[in-house]
Design a protein around this motif. Structure first.
Motif, PDB file in Angstrom:
ATOM      1  N   ASN A 169      -5.088  -6.766  11.054  1.00 14.77           N
ATOM      2  CA  ASN A 169      -6.475  -6.391  10.803  1.00 14.77           C
ATOM      3  C   ASN A 169      -7.242  -7.692  10.591  1.00 14.77           C
ATOM      4  O   ASN A 169      -6.638  -8.715  10.233  1.00 14.77           O
ATOM      5  CB  ASN A 169      -6.596  -5.494   9.569  1.00 14.77           C
ATOM      6  CG  ASN A 169      -5.893  -4.151   9.779  1.00 14.77           C
ATOM      7  OD1 ASN A 169      -6.062  -3.517  10.814  1.00 14.77           O
ATOM      8  ND2 ASN A 169      -5.095  -3.730   8.814  1.00 14.77           N
TER       9      ASN A 169
ATOM     10  N   TYR B 101      -5.188  -9.992   8.193  1.00 13.82           N
ATOM     11  CA  TYR B 101      -4.330  -9.086   7.415  1.00 13.82           C
ATOM     12  C   TYR B 101      -3.107  -8.820   8.282  1.00 13.82           C
ATOM     13  O   TYR B 101      -3.232  -8.271   9.378  1.00 13.82           O
ATOM     14  CB  TYR B 101      -5.153  -7.831   7.143  1.00 13.82           C
ATOM     15  CG  TYR B 101      -4.472  -6.574   6.645  1.00 13.82           C
ATOM     16  CD1 TYR B 101      -3.288  -6.090   7.179  1.00 13.82           C
ATOM     17  CD2 TYR B 101      -5.077  -5.811   5.654  1.00 13.82           C
ATOM     18  CE1 TYR B 101      -2.706  -4.909   6.730  1.00 13.82           C
ATOM     19  CE2 TYR B 101      -4.512  -4.618   5.211  1.00 13.82           C
ATOM     20  CZ  TYR B 101      -3.321  -4.183   5.768  1.00 13.82           C
ATOM     21  OH  TYR B 101      -2.766  -3.005   5.346  1.00 13.82           O
TER      22      TYR B 101
ATOM     23  N   GLY C  81      -6.032   6.394   4.255  1.00 18.05           N
ATOM     24  CA  GLY C  81      -6.426   4.980   4.250  1.00 18.05           C
ATOM     25  C   GLY C  81      -5.592   4.168   3.268  1.00 18.05           C
ATOM     26  O   GLY C  81      -5.496   2.945   3.370  1.00 18.05           O
TER      27      GLY C  81
ATOM     28  N   LYS D 218       0.633   4.724   1.936  1.00 23.18           N
ATOM     29  CA  LYS D 218      -0.281   5.332   2.920  1.00 23.18           C
ATOM     30  C   LYS D 218      -0.288   6.854   2.909  1.00 23.18           C
ATOM     31  O   LYS D 218      -1.289   7.476   3.249  1.00 23.18           O
ATOM     32  CB  LYS D 218       0.082   4.840   4.321  1.00 23.18           C
ATOM     33  CG  LYS D 218      -0.161   3.343   4.502  1.00 23.18           C
ATOM     34  CD  LYS D 218      -0.904   3.053   5.795  1.00 23.18           C
ATOM     35  CE  LYS D 218      -1.400   1.631   5.875  1.00 23.18           C
ATOM     36  NZ  LYS D 218      -0.358   0.631   6.023  1.00 23.18           N
TER      37      LYS D 218
ATOM     38  N   GLY E 176      -7.936  -5.466   3.216  1.00 27.72           N
ATOM     39  CA  GLY E 176      -7.388  -4.106   3.196  1.00 27.72           C
ATOM     40  C   GLY E 176      -7.966  -3.317   2.033  1.00 27.72           C
ATOM     41  O   GLY E 176      -8.504  -3.871   1.086  1.00 27.72           O
ATOM     42  N   ASP E 177      -7.845  -2.009   2.137  1.00 28.49           N
ATOM     43  CA  ASP E 177      -8.334  -1.129   1.073  1.00 28.49           C
ATOM     44  C   ASP E 177      -7.265  -0.075   0.830  1.00 28.49           C
ATOM     45  O   ASP E 177      -7.015   0.734   1.734  1.00 28.49           O
ATOM     46  CB  ASP E 177      -9.644  -0.492   1.545  1.00 28.49           C
ATOM     47  CG  ASP E 177     -10.382   0.224   0.435  1.00 28.49           C
ATOM     48  OD1 ASP E 177      -9.761   0.504  -0.604  1.00 28.49           O
ATOM     49  OD2 ASP E 177     -11.581   0.509   0.605  1.00 28.49           O
ATOM     50  N   PRO E 178      -6.534  -0.060  -0.277  1.00 26.77           N
ATOM     51  CA  PRO E 178      -6.832  -0.643  -1.579  1.00 26.77           C
ATOM     52  C   PRO E 178      -6.133  -1.980  -1.897  1.00 26.77           C
ATOM     53  O   PRO E 178      -6.089  -2.370  -3.059  1.00 26.77           O
ATOM     54  CB  PRO E 178      -6.318   0.421  -2.541  1.00 26.77           C
ATOM     55  CG  PRO E 178      -5.089   0.961  -1.860  1.00 26.77           C
ATOM     56  CD  PRO E 178      -5.400   0.899  -0.389  1.00 26.77           C
ATOM     57  N   GLU E 179      -5.623  -2.696  -0.882  1.00 26.61           N
ATOM     58  CA  GLU E 179      -4.969  -3.980  -1.195  1.00 26.61           C
ATOM     59  C   GLU E 179      -5.916  -4.958  -1.887  1.00 26.61           C
ATOM     60  O   GLU E 179      -5.520  -5.726  -2.768  1.00 26.61           O
ATOM     61  CB  GLU E 179      -4.424  -4.624   0.085  1.00 26.61           C
ATOM     62  CG  GLU E 179      -3.229  -3.906   0.697  1.00 26.61           C
ATOM     63  CD  GLU E 179      -3.620  -2.909   1.766  1.00 26.61           C
ATOM     64  OE1 GLU E 179      -4.745  -2.357   1.674  1.00 26.61           O
ATOM     65  OE2 GLU E 179      -2.820  -2.672   2.679  1.00 26.61           O
TER      66      GLU E 179
ATOM     67  N   ASP F 253       0.862  -1.182   0.000  1.00 23.78           N
ATOM     68  CA  ASP F 253       0.000   0.000   0.000  1.00 23.78           C
ATOM     69  C   ASP F 253       0.904   1.240   0.000  1.00 23.78           C
ATOM     70  O   ASP F 253       2.111   1.127   0.259  1.00 23.78           O
ATOM     71  CB  ASP F 253      -0.853  -0.053   1.275  1.00 23.78           C
ATOM     72  CG  ASP F 253      -1.922   1.024   1.338  1.00 23.78           C
ATOM     73  OD1 ASP F 253      -2.166   1.683   0.318  1.00 23.78           O
ATOM     74  OD2 ASP F 253      -2.510   1.193   2.418  1.00 23.78           O
TER      75      ASP F 253
ATOM     76  N   ARG G  15      -9.856  -8.042   8.444  1.00 17.84           N
ATOM     77  CA  ARG G  15     -10.710  -7.797   7.271  1.00 17.84           C
ATOM     78  C   ARG G  15      -9.796  -7.557   6.092  1.00 17.84           C
ATOM     79  O   ARG G  15      -8.580  -7.424   6.252  1.00 17.84           O
ATOM     80  CB  ARG G  15     -11.592  -6.579   7.539  1.00 17.84           C
ATOM     81  CG  ARG G  15     -10.809  -5.471   8.304  1.00 17.84           C
ATOM     82  CD  ARG G  15     -10.665  -4.196   7.636  1.00 17.84           C
ATOM     83  NE  ARG G  15      -9.752  -3.304   8.337  1.00 17.84           N
ATOM     84  CZ  ARG G  15      -8.742  -2.700   7.743  1.00 17.84           C
ATOM     85  NH1 ARG G  15      -8.454  -2.937   6.486  1.00 17.84           N
ATOM     86  NH2 ARG G  15      -7.976  -1.867   8.416  1.00 17.84           N
TER      87      ARG G  15
END
Ligand code: GLY
Length: 423
Positions: free
Chosen positions: A285, A269, A226, A214, A289-292, A212, A287
């Motif tokens: 995490n 994550y 994010g 950041k 990831g965003d934008p992964e 990512d 959940r």
């Protein structure tokens, strides 16, 4: 199968896009969704944090699989609630979600199971935390214990900045009760990678490692966001490093999760920093990831709906889980001012042209109004491309970005550049 996807960002658009490719899926609902998701799913106006409302909807519509995008409902116990009513849901129970919901819990978990991470001290008293940062040597990593919408981690380069951060978190309560406790952590330097896995309580499978970006601006300058763009796979995460991630981090984590008796099946994550001593965990995490997600699911060859359905039943070992050999890149286009304040409602042009240029455009902060598709969030779109090499994937993705316009938009122009320069 009828699927309900909870959330409204780029991650959720990507999940819906991938789930829609399954021959086993007849109908997708999204709560609350966005303008891009609405092209593939029926969006229903139920908030991602309305766990009771979501359960009621899932019961009424006889949903076969509910997929939770963001972390907050997991931490609030949505999996426990659904499970109690016999509804299949992909995600971990509230105890497991503490791996993301409490930094203190996560660090103590890592210590219990010998998982490599930075040294840390936990404080529940403002004066003691202030004394530690007044007398300590910067840089400091200061983390509010609870969920803080991605803003609860502060890297302080001086003692003065660290004092301000402690006061902000513990005294001014900038993140509410999330700042009742604080973790002061060793600063680890090195490249960061995101390794995501699906774990069903027994079996795990890894997605392709991604990276990512950041900071808001080129050269890793500006405030933390994010995530402004991602690519996968990551050349520095070679087979040797991934083997260390498996044996030193992933497997001890899953072993710990089994021993603690967490229930459910979901995504773990691993936010990892590659230090001179090897990979260490920066954060967990629970959940996607965003934008992964935009890049790892672009490279996922399996049937995601089937994978999540079977994993939720503890049968991840029975499904095909395969990642392609291609490379994917995602460039986020954001609203001017993000991650601070920004204006919403600008008309977005060029989405079809970006598709014609070979991109998949995942919507994050968009909505449909009488003007057409307009901006409605900080991160607006994730322009994503897949190709045999990173150079080609970036080239196609940036050509897609060039096709899209809206007032005050901005994007980073250096996504993946470090990986290309190192090659
Ligand atoms: N892109 C960082 C995250 O999803 O937490």
């Amino acid at each position: 199968m009828k699927v309900l996807v909870i959330g409204s960002g780029g991650r959720e658009h990507t999940l819906v896009w991938k789930i829609a490719q399954s021959e086993k899926v007849d109908k997708i609902y999204a709560a609350p969704g966005n303008a891009g998701i609405a092209e593939l799913a029926e969006c229903v106006p139920i908030g991602a944090d309305d766990c009771e409302g979501l359960l009621e909807f899932a019961l009424e519509k006889e949903i076969d699989l509910t997929v939770v995008g963001p972390e907050a409902p997991l931490v609030d116990g949505i999996v426990d609630l659904f499970t109690l009513k016999g509804k299949r849901i992909f995600g971990f129970d509230a105890r497991g979600a503490q791996l993301e919901g409490s930094k203190v819990f996560a660090k103590e978990f890592m210590k219990r199971y010998g998982i490599p991470t930075g040294d840390f001290t936990v404080f529940d008293n403002t004066d003691a935390a202030l004394a530690a940062v007044e007398s300590g040597t910067p840089p400091f990593v200061i983390k509010a214990d609870g969920l803080a919408a991605g803003k609860g981690v502060i890297i302080a380069k001086t003692n003065r900045e660290a004092i301000a951060a402690v006061l902000q978190i513990m005294k001014e309560k900038a993140f509410g009760a999330a700042g009742d406790r604080l973790v002061l952590e060793e600063f680890l330097s090195g490249q960061e990678i995101s390794v995501l896995a699906i774990f069903d309580g027994e079996t795990y499978r890894l997605f392709v490692p991604s990276q990512d970006h950041k900071r808001a601006h080129d050269g890793d300058e500006g405030p933390n966001t994010g995530g402004m763009g991602a690519y996968a796979p990551v050349p520095i995460a070679d087979a040797g490093l991934l083997e260390r991630v498996r044996t030193e981090i992933a497997e001890p984590t899953f072993d710990g999760m089994r021993r603690e008796g967490f229930t459910g099946a979901g995504v773990v994550y691993f936010g990892i920093v590659i230090t001179p001593d090897g990979p260490k965990v920066l954060e967990y995490n629970v959940r996607f990831g965003d934008p992964e997600t935009q890049v790892i699911l672009s490279l996922f060859d399996g049937d995601l709906a089937e994978v999540m359905f079977q994993a939720a039943d503890g049968k991840l070992d029975e499904v095909v889980f395969s990642n392609s050999q291609m490379v994917a890149a995602c460039i986020v286009i954001a609203s001017g001012g993000y991650p601070g304040s920004y204006t919403k409602g600008y008309s977005i042009e060029g989405l079809d042209e970006a598709k014609t240029r070979g991109c998949t455009v995942f919507h994050a902060g968009t909505k449909l109004d009488e003007e057409g598709i307009v901006t409605s969030g900080g991160r607006v779109l994730g322009v994503t491309a897949t190709a045999p090499s990173l150079e080609e994937a970036l080239d196609v993705a940036y050509r897609g970005v060039d096709a899209i316009t809206f007032t005050d938009s901005f994007n980073r122009t250096d996504i993946g550049r470090k990986a290309i320069e190192k090659a």
